[in-house]
Design a protein around this motif. Sequence first.
Motif, short mmCIF file in Angstrom:
data_model
loop_
_atom_site.label_atom_id
_atom_site.label_comp_id
_atom_site.label_asym_id
_atom_site.label_seq_id
_atom_site.Cartn_x
_atom_site.Cartn_y
_atom_site.Cartn_z
N ASP A 118 -9.96 -43.25 -52.28
CA ASP A 118 -11.14 -42.43 -52.00
C ASP A 118 -11.16 -41.05 -52.65
OD1 ASP A 118 -12.18 -44.44 -50.41
OD2 ASP A 118 -11.24 -43.67 -48.59
N THR A 119 -10.02 -40.46 -52.88
CA THR A 119 -10.01 -39.07 -53.31
C THR A 119 -9.04 -38.84 -54.46
OG1 THR A 119 -9.44 -36.80 -52.62
CG2 THR A 119 -8.38 -38.60 -51.44
N PRO A 120 -9.44 -38.04 -55.45
CA PRO A 120 -8.56 -37.75 -56.59
C PRO A 120 -7.60 -36.59 -56.35
CG PRO A 120 -10.70 -36.78 -57.00
CD PRO A 120 -10.81 -37.51 -55.68
N ALA A 121 -7.59 -36.03 -55.15
CA ALA A 121 -6.68 -34.93 -54.84
C ALA A 121 -5.36 -35.49 -54.32
CB ALA A 121 -7.31 -34.01 -53.80
N HIS A 122 -4.26 -35.03 -54.89
CA HIS A 122 -2.95 -35.57 -54.50
C HIS A 122 -2.68 -35.52 -53.00
CE1 HIS A 122 -1.38 -36.35 -58.50
NE2 HIS A 122 -1.79 -35.15 -58.88
N SER A 142 -5.59 -42.71 -43.71
CA SER A 142 -6.67 -41.73 -43.61
C SER A 142 -6.40 -40.57 -44.56
CB SER A 142 -6.78 -41.20 -42.18
OG SER A 142 -7.70 -40.12 -42.11
N ALA A 143 -7.44 -40.18 -45.31
CA ALA A 143 -7.31 -39.07 -46.24
C ALA A 143 -7.52 -37.72 -45.58
CB ALA A 143 -8.31 -39.23 -47.40
N ASN A 144 -7.91 -37.73 -44.34
CA ASN A 144 -8.21 -36.49 -43.62
C ASN A 144 -6.95 -35.98 -42.95
OD1 ASN A 144 -9.17 -34.39 -42.07
ND2 ASN A 144 -10.99 -35.48 -41.36
N ASP A 184 -5.86 -37.32 -66.90
CA ASP A 184 -6.30 -36.89 -65.58
C ASP A 184 -6.17 -38.04 -64.58
OD1 ASP A 184 -7.22 -35.23 -63.61
OD2 ASP A 184 -9.15 -34.79 -64.57
N HIS A 185 -6.47 -37.75 -63.31
CA HIS A 185 -6.35 -38.72 -62.24
C HIS A 185 -7.39 -39.84 -62.36
CE1 HIS A 185 -4.80 -35.11 -59.64
NE2 HIS A 185 -3.98 -35.41 -60.64
N ASN A 186 -7.01 -41.02 -61.89
CA ASN A 186 -7.91 -42.17 -61.87
C ASN A 186 -7.79 -42.86 -60.51
OD1 ASN A 186 -9.36 -44.51 -62.19
ND2 ASN A 186 -8.25 -45.24 -63.99
N ILE A 187 -8.87 -42.82 -59.73
CA ILE A 187 -8.85 -43.46 -58.41
C ILE A 187 -9.66 -44.75 -58.37
CG2 ILE A 187 -8.56 -41.23 -57.27
CD1 ILE A 187 -11.52 -41.44 -56.37
N THR A 188 -10.24 -45.13 -59.51
CA THR A 188 -11.16 -46.28 -59.51
C THR A 188 -10.53 -47.58 -59.98
OG1 THR A 188 -11.95 -45.64 -61.72
CG2 THR A 188 -13.17 -44.81 -59.83
N GLY A 189 -9.30 -47.53 -60.52
CA GLY A 189 -8.64 -48.75 -60.95
C GLY A 189 -7.22 -48.50 -61.39
N TYR A 190 -6.25 -49.03 -60.67
CA TYR A 190 -4.84 -48.80 -61.01
C TYR A 190 -3.99 -49.89 -60.36
CZ TYR A 190 -4.94 -46.66 -56.36
OH TYR A 190 -5.13 -46.43 -55.01
#
Length: 456
Positions: free
Chosen positions: A135-139, A150-152, A376-382
């Motif tokens: 969901d999020t590109p922040a480490h 949960s990312a929160n 850069d970061h990739n959160i959509t496919g890895y």
Amino acid sequence: MDMQASQTRRNWLKSTSAGFGMVALAGLLGHNQPGFAAPAGSPKPLAPKAPHFPAKAKKIIFVFMQGAISQVDTFEYKPELQKNDGKGGPGGGKLTASKFKFQQYGQTGSWFSELLPNLARHADDLCWLRGLHTDTPAHPQAVVQLHTGSANAALTRPSMGAWLLYGLGTENQDLPGYITINPPPNFGGAVNFGSAFLPAHYQGSRINDQGYFPNLESAVSSQLQRKQLDLIQSLNRDLAGKASAPDQVEGIIESYELAFKMQDKVPDLLDISKEPRKVLDAYGVKNGPAGSFARQCVMARRLCEAGVRFVEICQPGWDHHNNLHKGLIDRCQSIDQPVAALLTDLKQRGMLEDTLVLFGSEFGRQPTAQGVDGRDHNITGYPMFLMGAGVKPGFTYGGTDEFGIKATEGRMHTNDLHATLLALMGLDHERLTYRYAGRDFRLTDVAGSVVSEIMA
């Protein structure tokens, strides 16, 4: 006992107080989290519990590469990326081909770059998940989500290992059921191995690669310490029986007892000098920081062999916004031999019959350039890979587009990954719940689907 073994024991027993239970107690009181819930009332809350259905795996070793490995430079060969080097990418940016040579390995023909020759030898043993997304590109948020669902970070949730202990207990009552070695000091810190609102005895125990588990030592004999502990525990139980008792008391009682047992078993268990020299050489164990990750891998096998339910090991330093080329050479050299040796060791000892290995990062990296030498970061496919109990060897599920930007088939969210891991351990992610603050919580929140296609 030789000098190295003695030093290992001293590291383990190094203490600043009377000792027993202070490790778990410090973890319990150090999270600064509201509302630890009272345990379910079992006199032995960590005793083994029956799964919801027959389990394919009983233990997990999570090999966490913190910072995000560049998959297009290591595990995913993209011919179109190589052909279109320097051209504009579909979502903007300049496509940047990998500088590393790729080769196919095994009967499966899996692609690996020249950076990982030892790991590549396990090509036919690995089960690849190549359509992951988060969901999020922040480490910080992504790391916490990978560990807790949960990312929160403001609404702290129990970690994956804590949920497993809550659902299954642990096989060895003299050891923690959940151990994390060299966990990331930032990016969520203790949240990544904490128990949040679950009872405190389900949280992870933190150690380092030198065999240091603080506050296990006592200055008195074992017999006198047992008498002291009995007195303290009688007072604790009196307090626990009162209606006004804090929720943490039961967790403290449990942690004192466990730490007392650990004083004898843990130092010897993690004294890796007891391993044959050929085993240490196979892992690439050496003195100093350069041998840190190899030591973690040996410890992980020994802990798992002793019955620890969930073990996590960590190698940081994969956040290559710059210095990509040299940085990847350095990081891959640090993990290629140890991880390959761990997989080989588990296989030769027959441990993969009930042990599952998970390898991966919080997200991936882009096929486009960032600066002169970065991605850069990739959160959509890895990708991540699994190996061992319950999964199909030499199997690939999912995939990304021709450049490695987005997952286009077999898409798996972090919630799906967690649901699948729990299913492999015999747990239904929708039934593994804990009531807190007026609602039922679970690792997968209100999402998650089990990917049964990967199961053997």
